[in-house]
Design a protein around this motif. Structure first.
Motif, PDB file in Angstrom:
ATOM      1  N   GLY A  54      79.766  14.479  -1.800  1.00 50.47           N
ATOM      2  CA  GLY A  54      78.589  13.872  -1.182  1.00 50.47           C
ATOM      3  C   GLY A  54      78.978  12.881  -0.112  1.00 50.47           C
ATOM      4  N   VAL A  55      77.981  12.248   0.493  1.00 49.44           N
ATOM      5  CA  VAL A  55      78.237  11.281   1.556  1.00 49.44           C
ATOM      6  C   VAL A  55      77.493   9.976   1.268  1.00 49.44           C
ATOM      7  CG1 VAL A  55      78.702  13.009   3.336  1.00 49.44           C
ATOM      8  CG2 VAL A  55      76.360  12.198   2.982  1.00 49.44           C
ATOM      9  N   SER A  56      77.856   8.948   2.001  1.00 58.09           N
ATOM     10  CA  SER A  56      77.309   7.611   1.753  1.00 58.09           C
ATOM     11  C   SER A  56      75.870   7.485   2.242  1.00 58.09           C
ATOM     12  CB  SER A  56      78.170   6.569   2.453  1.00 58.09           C
ATOM     13  OG  SER A  56      79.494   6.590   1.942  1.00 58.09           O
ATOM     14  N   ILE A  57      75.035   6.866   1.403  1.00 60.24           N
ATOM     15  CA  ILE A  57      73.642   6.558   1.747  1.00 60.24           C
ATOM     16  C   ILE A  57      73.441   5.066   1.484  1.00 60.24           C
ATOM     17  CG2 ILE A  57      71.216   7.156   1.436  1.00 60.24           C
ATOM     18  CD1 ILE A  57      72.087   9.801   0.200  1.00 60.24           C
ATOM     19  N   PRO A  58      73.717   4.210   2.460  1.00 54.93           N
ATOM     20  CA  PRO A  58      73.691   2.758   2.243  1.00 54.93           C
ATOM     21  C   PRO A  58      72.381   2.236   1.678  1.00 54.93           C
ATOM     22  CG  PRO A  58      74.788   3.261   4.304  1.00 54.93           C
ATOM     23  CD  PRO A  58      74.215   4.552   3.811  1.00 54.93           C
ATOM     24  N   ARG A  59      71.233   2.773   2.116  1.00 57.87           N
ATOM     25  CA  ARG A  59      69.947   2.239   1.659  1.00 57.87           C
ATOM     26  C   ARG A  59      69.765   2.426   0.150  1.00 57.87           C
ATOM     27  NH1 ARG A  59      68.909   6.924   4.468  1.00 57.87           N
ATOM     28  NH2 ARG A  59      67.799   8.594   3.358  1.00 57.87           N
ATOM     29  N   LYS A  60      70.536   3.358  -0.441  1.00 56.99           N
ATOM     30  CA  LYS A  60      70.498   3.572  -1.881  1.00 56.99           C
ATOM     31  C   LYS A  60      71.665   2.903  -2.590  1.00 56.99           C
ATOM     32  CE  LYS A  60      68.101   8.051  -1.643  1.00 56.99           C
ATOM     33  NZ  LYS A  60      68.170   9.490  -2.048  1.00 56.99           N
ATOM     34  N   GLY A  61      72.489   2.188  -1.825  1.00 60.71           N
ATOM     35  CA  GLY A  61      73.657   1.557  -2.406  1.00 60.71           C
ATOM     36  C   GLY A  61      74.747   2.537  -2.771  1.00 60.71           C
ATOM     37  N   GLU A  62      74.716   3.734  -2.173  1.00 64.16           N
ATOM     38  CA  GLU A  62      75.699   4.774  -2.488  1.00 64.16           C
ATOM     39  C   GLU A  62      76.765   4.828  -1.402  1.00 64.16           C
ATOM     40  OE1 GLU A  62      73.618   8.462  -2.968  1.00 64.16           O
ATOM     41  OE2 GLU A  62      72.314   7.691  -4.559  1.00 64.16           O
ATOM     42  N   TRP A  63      77.991   4.531  -1.792  1.00 68.08           N
ATOM     43  CA  TRP A  63      79.120   4.589  -0.864  1.00 68.08           C
ATOM     44  C   TRP A  63      80.173   5.531  -1.434  1.00 68.08           C
ATOM     45  CZ3 TRP A  63      78.982   2.674   3.958  1.00 68.08           C
ATOM     46  CH2 TRP A  63      77.989   1.717   4.246  1.00 68.08           C
ATOM     47  N   LYS A  64      80.570   6.515  -0.613  1.00 67.49           N
ATOM     48  CA  LYS A  64      81.503   7.547  -1.057  1.00 67.49           C
ATOM     49  C   LYS A  64      82.815   7.449  -0.279  1.00 67.49           C
ATOM     50  CE  LYS A  64      78.241   9.902  -3.467  1.00 67.49           C
ATOM     51  NZ  LYS A  64      78.318  10.427  -4.836  1.00 67.49           N
ATOM     52  N   ASN A  65      83.886   7.898  -0.923  1.00 69.74           N
ATOM     53  CA  ASN A  65      85.200   8.002  -0.293  1.00 69.74           C
ATOM     54  C   ASN A  65      85.339   9.425   0.242  1.00 69.74           C
ATOM     55  OD1 ASN A  65      87.869   8.068   0.467  1.00 69.74           O
ATOM     56  ND2 ASN A  65      88.690   7.375  -1.501  1.00 69.74           N
ATOM     57  N   THR A  66      85.090   9.604   1.543  1.00 66.45           N
ATOM     58  CA  THR A  66      85.055  10.944   2.125  1.00 66.45           C
ATOM     59  C   THR A  66      86.006  11.067   3.308  1.00 66.45           C
ATOM     60  OG1 THR A  66      83.173  10.304   3.526  1.00 66.45           O
ATOM     61  CG2 THR A  66      82.666  11.321   1.389  1.00 66.45           C
ATOM     62  N   ALA A  67      86.177  12.292   3.774  1.00 70.71           N
ATOM     63  CA  ALA A  67      87.196  12.599   4.776  1.00 70.71           C
ATOM     64  C   ALA A  67      87.058  11.779   6.047  1.00 70.71           C
ATOM     65  CB  ALA A  67      87.165  14.096   5.108  1.00 70.71           C
ATOM     66  N   VAL A  68      85.829  11.631   6.559  1.00 76.04           N
ATOM     67  CA  VAL A  68      85.642  10.883   7.803  1.00 76.04           C
ATOM     68  C   VAL A  68      84.669   9.713   7.642  1.00 76.04           C
ATOM     69  CG1 VAL A  68      86.264  12.848   9.262  1.00 76.04           C
ATOM     70  CG2 VAL A  68      83.853  12.470   8.682  1.00 76.04           C
ATOM     71  N   SER A  69      84.417   9.316   6.386  1.00 78.31           N
ATOM     72  CA  SER A  69      83.638   8.092   6.090  1.00 78.31           C
ATOM     73  C   SER A  69      82.276   8.069   6.773  1.00 78.31           C
ATOM     74  CB  SER A  69      84.444   6.849   6.503  1.00 78.31           C
ATOM     75  OG  SER A  69      85.707   6.830   5.873  1.00 78.31           O
ATOM     76  N   SER A  70      81.587   9.193   6.788  1.00 81.77           N
ATOM     77  CA  SER A  70      80.260   9.229   7.408  1.00 81.77           C
ATOM     78  C   SER A  70      79.236   8.535   6.526  1.00 81.77           C
ATOM     79  CB  SER A  70      79.830  10.677   7.652  1.00 81.77           C
ATOM     80  OG  SER A  70      79.565  11.338   6.421  1.00 81.77           O
ATOM     81  N   HIS A  71      78.118   8.152   7.126  1.00 88.34           N
ATOM     82  CA  HIS A  71      77.034   7.562   6.343  1.00 88.34           C
ATOM     83  C   HIS A  71      75.701   7.704   7.079  1.00 88.34           C
ATOM     84  CE1 HIS A  71      76.574   3.906   8.832  1.00 88.34           C
ATOM     85  NE2 HIS A  71      77.897   3.884   8.898  1.00 88.34           N
ATOM     86  N   PHE A  72      74.641   7.747   6.293  1.00 85.89           N
ATOM     87  CA  PHE A  72      73.285   7.690   6.820  1.00 85.89           C
ATOM     88  C   PHE A  72      72.986   6.247   7.250  1.00 85.89           C
ATOM     89  CE2 PHE A  72      73.057  11.502   4.221  1.00 85.89           C
ATOM     90  CZ  PHE A  72      72.252  12.351   4.975  1.00 85.89           C
ATOM     91  N   ASP A  73      71.773   6.033   7.742  1.00 78.88           N
ATOM     92  CA  ASP A  73      71.279   4.695   8.096  1.00 78.88           C
ATOM     93  C   ASP A  73      72.000   4.087   9.290  1.00 78.88           C
ATOM     94  OD1 ASP A  73      69.388   4.499   5.824  1.00 78.88           O
ATOM     95  OD2 ASP A  73      71.216   4.459   4.627  1.00 78.88           O
ATOM     96  N   THR A  74      72.595   4.918  10.134  1.00 80.75           N
ATOM     97  CA  THR A  74      73.166   4.415  11.370  1.00 80.75           C
ATOM     98  C   THR A  74      72.088   3.684  12.168  1.00 80.75           C
ATOM     99  OG1 THR A  74      74.728   6.257  11.445  1.00 80.75           O
ATOM    100  CG2 THR A  74      74.340   5.085  13.510  1.00 80.75           C
ATOM    101  N   PHE A  75      72.392   2.494  12.633  1.00 79.84           N
ATOM    102  CA  PHE A  75      71.432   1.640  13.339  1.00 79.84           C
ATOM    103  C   PHE A  75      70.171   1.421  12.505  1.00 79.84           C
ATOM    104  CE2 PHE A  75      73.217   3.875  17.365  1.00 79.84           C
ATOM    105  CZ  PHE A  75      74.435   3.228  17.205  1.00 79.84           C
ATOM    106  N   TYR A  76      70.331   1.492  11.169  1.00 78.32           N
ATOM    107  CA  TYR A  76      69.242   1.282  10.208  1.00 78.32           C
ATOM    108  C   TYR A  76      68.155   2.364  10.296  1.00 78.32           C
ATOM    109  CZ  TYR A  76      71.627  -3.148   9.791  1.00 78.32           C
ATOM    110  OH  TYR A  76      72.602  -4.101   9.619  1.00 78.32           O
ATOM    111  N   SER A  77      68.513   3.521  10.841  1.00 82.19           N
ATOM    112  CA  SER A  77      67.603   4.665  10.878  1.00 82.19           C
ATOM    113  C   SER A  77      67.958   5.601   9.725  1.00 82.19           C
ATOM    114  CB  SER A  77      67.728   5.398  12.216  1.00 82.19           C
ATOM    115  OG  SER A  77      66.977   6.595  12.207  1.00 82.19           O
TER     116      SER A  77
END
Length: 429
Positions: free
Chosen positions: A232-255
């Motif tokens: 899976g991937v990181s979803i900061p608004r849910k407090g979910e942070w994952k250790n992934t290949a390129v450290s992607s995440h949702f909520d870029t610029f709080y979107s």
């Protein structure tokens, strides 16, 4: 419409060939120079720093029209032969940093963003100038530095420890084809067969669309099994942070749905030793989202029901430099001032409409053009429809609906198709 497309392409090709008198082998060897930069700053001031130079085996990029630009972009790189001062290579790009500069946060915070670009490897010493442009297309930051091709500190990568990969489409050598790399993000070692299936789905979705469909033989597609520690991937608004290949995440610029990564060097390190030009990253999640940055990368989620249309839409951004045609606010977009013509080929402020799709307008077309309601023509009837580039007023798009506007669209509009076709020919003719 096809005749008009080919006529435009023929005129463009003849113009470029007439001005072209450069041989790849005169200035370059069959290697890639990877240049890593840091873009630093805030809304008031931007700077560029050189981070690292990397040597990669082989050159997968274009070998013709080397001193031309496919599109203007939000930034440009120019390489010159140091001895003669001759321009020997140019390319253009956009960056997440330049998007961020227009965000409110940039008015009070200074940040740095990684950016990486691939250049042909020069035979002799060269100078490279990288320039960032603001929303008014004015230079706002630049850096010129020298390249000594014999520098022992140019990091050698891609000769050992190659990431496992599998070709999904192989139509020729890297010098003859456009090489798309599809990377895994948030897939563990045990989930790689799922990734390969998802990558195949993405490949099929892309080549179901024109002009990719009839120019399929000009592409290679490789699926690269970049493993993640977590699924899976990181979803900061849910407090979910994952250790992934390129450290992607949702909520870029709080979107919520904006899915990106700032770990650009890691992305390119995973790909070292595999021929690639354009990068598609598939995220192992069913949460809706994605993002595409011109000549940088695209990221999209592989298990959402809208996966297939979204990956094609984002490729329109990252490969074709197409702008978003949707709009949600009457206020002007900070990225598109009304006083300048956007460089993206499929939106216009009418400041320089001659450079866009005016030649494709049917006679007596009103400007602005009333929205089409006929389902048979909403994707194909070219006009000047108000709304695009995130704002409902003052920016115009070519058709009522398009793949660059809504997920439900079955195709790109004729203007986007023409632009994508021209780009494919630019890279492969």
């Amino acid at each position: 419409m096809r005749k008009n497309i080919w006529a435009a392409l023929l005129i463009s090709a003849c113009t470029q060939i007439g001005a072209y008198a450069q041989n790849f082998d005169d200035f370059f060897i069959n290697k890639t120079l990877r240049v890593d930069y840091l873009f630093n700053g805030n809304a008031q001031k931007q700077e560029i720093s050189l981070d690292e130079l990397v040597s990669l085996p082989g050159w997968a990029g274009r070998r013709n029209f080397l001193d031309k630009l496919p599109l203007e972009g939000n930034g440009q790189i120019t390489m010159k032969d140091k001895a003669s001062g001759k321009v020997i290579y140019r390319t253009s790009f956009s960056s997440l940093f330049q998007e961020w500069v227009s965000e409110e946060e940039a008015s009070r915070v200074t940040r740095g963003f990684e950016n990486t670009f691939l250049l042909p490897y020069p035979k002799q010493p060269a100078t490279v100038t990288i320039e960032l442009k603001n929303v008014y297309h004015q230079a706002c930051a630049s850096l010129t530095h020298e390249i000594n091709p014999d520098d022992i500190l140019i990091h050698q990568r891609g000769t050992t420890h190659i990431t496992p990969h599998r070709y999904l489409l192989q139509n020729g050598t890297p010098e003859k084809c456009i090489d798309l790399a599809i990377m895994a993000e948030g897939y563990t070692e045990d989930e790689m067969e799922t990734f390969y299936k998802d990558a195949q789905t993405a490949c099929e979705a892309i080549f179901a669309h024109e002009p990719f469909k009839h120019l399929k033989e000009r592409f290679n597609v490789v699926a690269v099994a970049t493993p993640s520690h977590d699924s899976g991937v990181s979803i900061p608004r849910k407090g979910e942070w994952k250790n992934t290949a390129v450290s992607s995440h949702f909520d870029t610029f709080y979107s919520d749905r904006y899915l990106t990564t700032r770990s650009v060097k890691a992305m390119h390190n995973w790909l070292a030793g595999i021929p690639y030009e354009h990068i598609i990253i598939l995220a192992n999640t069913d949460t809706y989202g994605g993002g595409g940055i011109y000549n940088s990368y695209l990221l999209t989620t592989a298990h959402h029901p809208m996966f297939k249309p979204v990956v094609v839409h984002e490729l329109g951004h990252s490969f074709g430099g197409l702008g978003d045609e949707y709009a949600y606010d009457t206020a002007p977009s900070p990225q598109y001032p009304y006083s300048v013509e956007p460089w993206e080929p499929n939106i216009t402020t009418l400041v320089d409409f001659e450079s866009k799709w005016k030649d494709m307008l049917p006679a007596q077309t009103p400007v602005p053009t009333p929205a089409e309601t006929d389902p048979n023509t909403i994707y194909t009837k070219v006009g000047v429809y108000e709304g695009g580039g995130y704002t409902l007023k003052g920016i115009y798009r070519p058709t009522t609906e398009c793949r660059m506007k809504i997920n439900e669209a079955p195709r790109f509009c004729p203007v986007c198709e023409r632009s994508l076709e021209k780009t494919i020919h630019f890279y492969t003719d």
